[in-house]
Design a protein around this motif. Sequence first.
Motif, short mmCIF file in Angstrom:
data_model
loop_
_atom_site.label_atom_id
_atom_site.label_comp_id
_atom_site.label_asym_id
_atom_site.label_seq_id
_atom_site.Cartn_x
_atom_site.Cartn_y
_atom_site.Cartn_z
N THR A 1 -12.66 9.90 -3.95
CA THR A 1 -13.51 8.85 -3.41
C THR A 1 -13.11 7.46 -3.88
N ASN A 2 -12.77 7.30 -5.14
CA ASN A 2 -12.43 5.98 -5.69
C ASN A 2 -10.93 5.81 -5.90
N TYR A 3 -10.17 6.44 -5.07
CA TYR A 3 -8.73 6.40 -5.19
C TYR A 3 -8.08 5.70 -4.00
N VAL A 4 -6.93 5.14 -4.26
CA VAL A 4 -6.10 4.54 -3.22
C VAL A 4 -4.82 5.37 -3.11
N SER B 1 3.10 1.14 2.28
CA SER B 1 1.72 0.98 2.75
C SER B 1 0.78 1.55 1.71
N ARG B 2 -0.48 1.12 1.77
CA ARG B 2 -1.49 1.77 0.96
C ARG B 2 -2.80 1.79 1.73
N ILE B 3 -3.63 2.76 1.40
CA ILE B 3 -4.90 2.95 2.08
C ILE B 3 -5.90 3.53 1.09
N THR B 4 -7.12 3.05 1.18
CA THR B 4 -8.17 3.64 0.37
C THR B 4 -8.56 4.99 0.97
N TRP B 5 -9.10 5.85 0.16
CA TRP B 5 -9.45 7.19 0.62
C TRP B 5 -10.43 7.13 1.79
N SER B 6 -11.29 6.13 1.77
CA SER B 6 -12.24 5.98 2.86
C SER B 6 -11.58 5.52 4.15
N GLY B 7 -10.38 4.98 4.02
CA GLY B 7 -9.66 4.51 5.20
C GLY B 7 -10.05 3.12 5.65
N THR C 1 15.47 4.76 7.17
CA THR C 1 15.97 5.99 6.55
C THR C 1 15.78 5.94 5.04
N ALA C 2 15.10 6.95 4.51
CA ALA C 2 14.78 7.00 3.08
C ALA C 2 14.03 8.29 2.78
N VAL C 3 13.85 8.55 1.50
CA VAL C 3 12.89 9.56 1.06
C VAL C 3 11.54 8.86 0.91
N TYR C 4 10.54 9.41 1.56
CA TYR C 4 9.21 8.82 1.54
C TYR C 4 8.32 9.61 0.58
N TYR C 5 7.60 8.85 -0.26
CA TYR C 5 6.74 9.44 -1.27
C TYR C 5 5.29 9.01 -1.06
N CYS C 6 4.41 9.92 -1.31
CA CYS C 6 2.97 9.64 -1.35
C CYS C 6 2.56 9.58 -2.81
N ALA C 7 1.65 8.67 -3.14
CA ALA C 7 1.18 8.54 -4.51
C ALA C 7 -0.29 8.15 -4.49
N THR C 8 -0.98 8.39 -5.59
CA THR C 8 -2.39 8.02 -5.66
C THR C 8 -2.76 7.55 -7.06
N GLY C 9 -3.76 6.70 -7.11
CA GLY C 9 -4.28 6.19 -8.37
C GLY C 9 -5.66 5.61 -8.14
N ARG C 10 -6.37 5.37 -9.22
CA ARG C 10 -7.72 4.82 -9.11
C ARG C 10 -7.68 3.40 -8.55
N ILE C 11 -8.61 3.10 -7.68
CA ILE C 11 -8.73 1.75 -7.13
C ILE C 11 -8.94 0.76 -8.27
N GLY C 12 -8.23 -0.35 -8.22
CA GLY C 12 -8.40 -1.42 -9.19
C GLY C 12 -7.48 -1.38 -10.39
N THR C 13 -6.80 -0.24 -10.61
CA THR C 13 -5.91 -0.13 -11.78
C THR C 13 -4.52 -0.69 -11.49
N GLY C 14 -4.15 -0.72 -10.22
CA GLY C 14 -2.82 -1.17 -9.86
C GLY C 14 -1.72 -0.18 -10.19
N THR C 15 -2.10 1.00 -10.56
CA THR C 15 -1.10 2.00 -10.89
C THR C 15 -1.31 3.26 -10.06
N TYR C 16 -0.21 3.98 -9.88
CA TYR C 16 -0.24 5.26 -9.17
C TYR C 16 0.13 6.34 -10.18
N ASP C 17 -0.84 7.18 -10.47
CA ASP C 17 -0.67 8.15 -11.54
C ASP C 17 -0.08 9.48 -11.08
N TYR C 18 -0.20 9.76 -9.80
CA TYR C 18 0.25 11.04 -9.27
C TYR C 18 1.15 10.80 -8.07
#
Length: 119
Positions: A30-33, A49-55, A91-108
């Motif tokens: 819920t509180n992740y981007v 790109s980035r998107i909040t979980w709520s979209g 052309t590239a390898v595309y990665y998905c990542a997630t982290g808490r909103i507001g931290t500016g970091t992607y932990d996973y």
Amino acid sequence: QVQLVESGGGLVQAGGSLRLSCAASGRTFTNYVFGWFRQAPGKVREFVSRITWSGTNTVYADSVKGRFTSFSDNVKNTVYLQMNNLKPEDTAVYYCATGRIGTGTYDYWGQGTQVTVSL
């Protein structure tokens, strides 16, 4: 344990489309981007790109604006990247990542999926 699994990559001709999926599990987001990144051979990883979980909030790199769209399906616990009018430079390898909103970091991070755009 958070797990992100990307899929949907492949080979497509210039001007074509692909839809990448990022299936998320292991917690409530819920509180992740969610961010999409890509890395081409010999280049540094770049933000796409980035998107909040709520979209409700999306951001795009200038290089993909107007061609790529991020959206989420909370029922399926999946985030998508719709890519239209693909160019060889996508052309590239595309990665998905997630982290808490507001931290500016992607932990996973996911394992990545290859996108190849031919002329």
